[in-house]
Design a protein around this motif. Sequence first.
Motif, PDB file in Angstrom:
ATOM      1  N   GLY A  38       0.785  -1.228   0.000  1.00 21.98           N
ATOM      2  CA  GLY A  38       0.000   0.000   0.000  1.00 21.98           C
ATOM      3  C   GLY A  38       0.813   1.272   0.000  1.00 21.98           C
ATOM      4  O   GLY A  38       0.252   2.356   0.172  1.00 21.98           O
ATOM      5  N   SER A  39       2.114   1.158  -0.203  1.00 21.45           N
ATOM      6  CA  SER A  39       2.925   2.374  -0.240  1.00 21.45           C
ATOM      7  C   SER A  39       2.496   3.242  -1.413  1.00 21.45           C
ATOM      8  O   SER A  39       2.024   2.731  -2.441  1.00 21.45           O
ATOM      9  N   THR A  40       2.642   4.546  -1.223  1.00 17.16           N
ATOM     10  CA  THR A  40       2.156   5.487  -2.229  1.00 17.16           C
ATOM     11  C   THR A  40       3.205   6.521  -2.587  1.00 17.16           C
ATOM     12  O   THR A  40       4.164   6.758  -1.838  1.00 17.16           O
ATOM     13  N   TYR A  41       2.990   7.124  -3.724  1.00 17.49           N
ATOM     14  CA  TYR A  41       3.823   8.227  -4.199  1.00 17.49           C
ATOM     15  C   TYR A  41       2.880   9.280  -4.765  1.00 17.49           C
ATOM     16  O   TYR A  41       1.888   8.956  -5.419  1.00 17.49           O
ATOM     17  N   TYR A  42       3.214  10.560  -4.521  1.00 18.92           N
ATOM     18  CA  TYR A  42       2.433  11.657  -5.078  1.00 18.92           C
ATOM     19  C   TYR A  42       3.364  12.690  -5.700  1.00 18.92           C
ATOM     20  O   TYR A  42       4.416  13.014  -5.147  1.00 18.92           O
ATOM     21  N   LEU A  43       2.938  13.222  -6.805  1.00 18.14           N
ATOM     22  CA  LEU A  43       3.587  14.376  -7.407  1.00 18.14           C
ATOM     23  C   LEU A  43       3.455  15.542  -6.435  1.00 18.14           C
ATOM     24  O   LEU A  43       2.388  15.713  -5.812  1.00 18.14           O
ATOM     25  N   ASP A  44       4.482  16.346  -6.291  1.00 22.37           N
ATOM     26  CA  ASP A  44       4.450  17.434  -5.311  1.00 22.37           C
ATOM     27  C   ASP A  44       3.237  18.345  -5.498  1.00 22.37           C
ATOM     28  O   ASP A  44       2.619  18.774  -4.520  1.00 22.37           O
ATOM     29  N   SER A  45       2.885  18.629  -6.727  1.00 18.33           N
ATOM     30  CA  SER A  45       1.816  19.597  -6.980  1.00 18.33           C
ATOM     31  C   SER A  45       0.429  19.079  -6.613  1.00 18.33           C
ATOM     32  O   SER A  45      -0.526  19.865  -6.576  1.00 18.33           O
ATOM     33  N   VAL A  46       0.300  17.788  -6.323  1.00 18.37           N
ATOM     34  CA  VAL A  46      -1.022  17.256  -5.953  1.00 18.37           C
ATOM     35  C   VAL A  46      -1.079  16.792  -4.502  1.00 18.37           C
ATOM     36  O   VAL A  46      -2.150  16.397  -4.023  1.00 18.37           O
ATOM     37  N   LYS A  47       0.026  16.842  -3.815  1.00 15.38           N
ATOM     38  CA  LYS A  47       0.034  16.423  -2.406  1.00 15.38           C
ATOM     39  C   LYS A  47      -0.949  17.250  -1.599  1.00 15.38           C
ATOM     40  O   LYS A  47      -1.006  18.471  -1.721  1.00 15.38           O
ATOM     41  N   GLY A  48      -1.715  16.557  -0.753  1.00 14.88           N
ATOM     42  CA  GLY A  48      -2.703  17.227   0.064  1.00 14.88           C
ATOM     43  C   GLY A  48      -4.035  17.445  -0.631  1.00 14.88           C
ATOM     44  O   GLY A  48      -5.021  17.809   0.019  1.00 14.88           O
ATOM     45  N   ARG A  49      -4.075  17.236  -1.942  1.00 21.47           N
ATOM     46  CA  ARG A  49      -5.323  17.416  -2.694  1.00 21.47           C
ATOM     47  C   ARG A  49      -5.815  16.099  -3.290  1.00 21.47           C
ATOM     48  O   ARG A  49      -7.016  15.873  -3.375  1.00 21.47           O
TER      49      ARG A  49
END
Length: 125
Positions: free
Chosen positions: A56-67
């Motif tokens: 279940g590890s995840t990765y997010y692009l910086d510009s979408v983190k928190g959204r």
Amino acid sequence: QLQLVESGGGLVQPGGSLRLSCAASGFTSSYYVIGWFRQAPGKEREGVSCISSSDGSTYYLDSVKGRFTISRDNAKNTVYLQMNSLKPEDTAVYYCAAAGGTTVQAMCDMLLGYWGQGTQVTVSS
């Protein structure tokens, strides 16, 4: 044969929300990574978010983190991308992709794997 079927795109106003779904079938391994990539007109493709089926590890692009939030339902072989507080710059074709033998960061950084057909997301007033 691996198949990825995306759904949930559409037109939304700035600040609105959408949820994308990716139904996957045909995996030959129990361990894989599924991700969402996007391409806006005139821009390079980028990895938005990726999730591992095993831990279940995840990765997010910086510009979408928190959204944006990526989640999975292993029983249904479906991955979701909940997109909140959408901005016009999120407008793009969003592609679901899947790959085995990789990490979430590698898959999203290098846009690895087999891609679906894509679904359009348009954020506009």
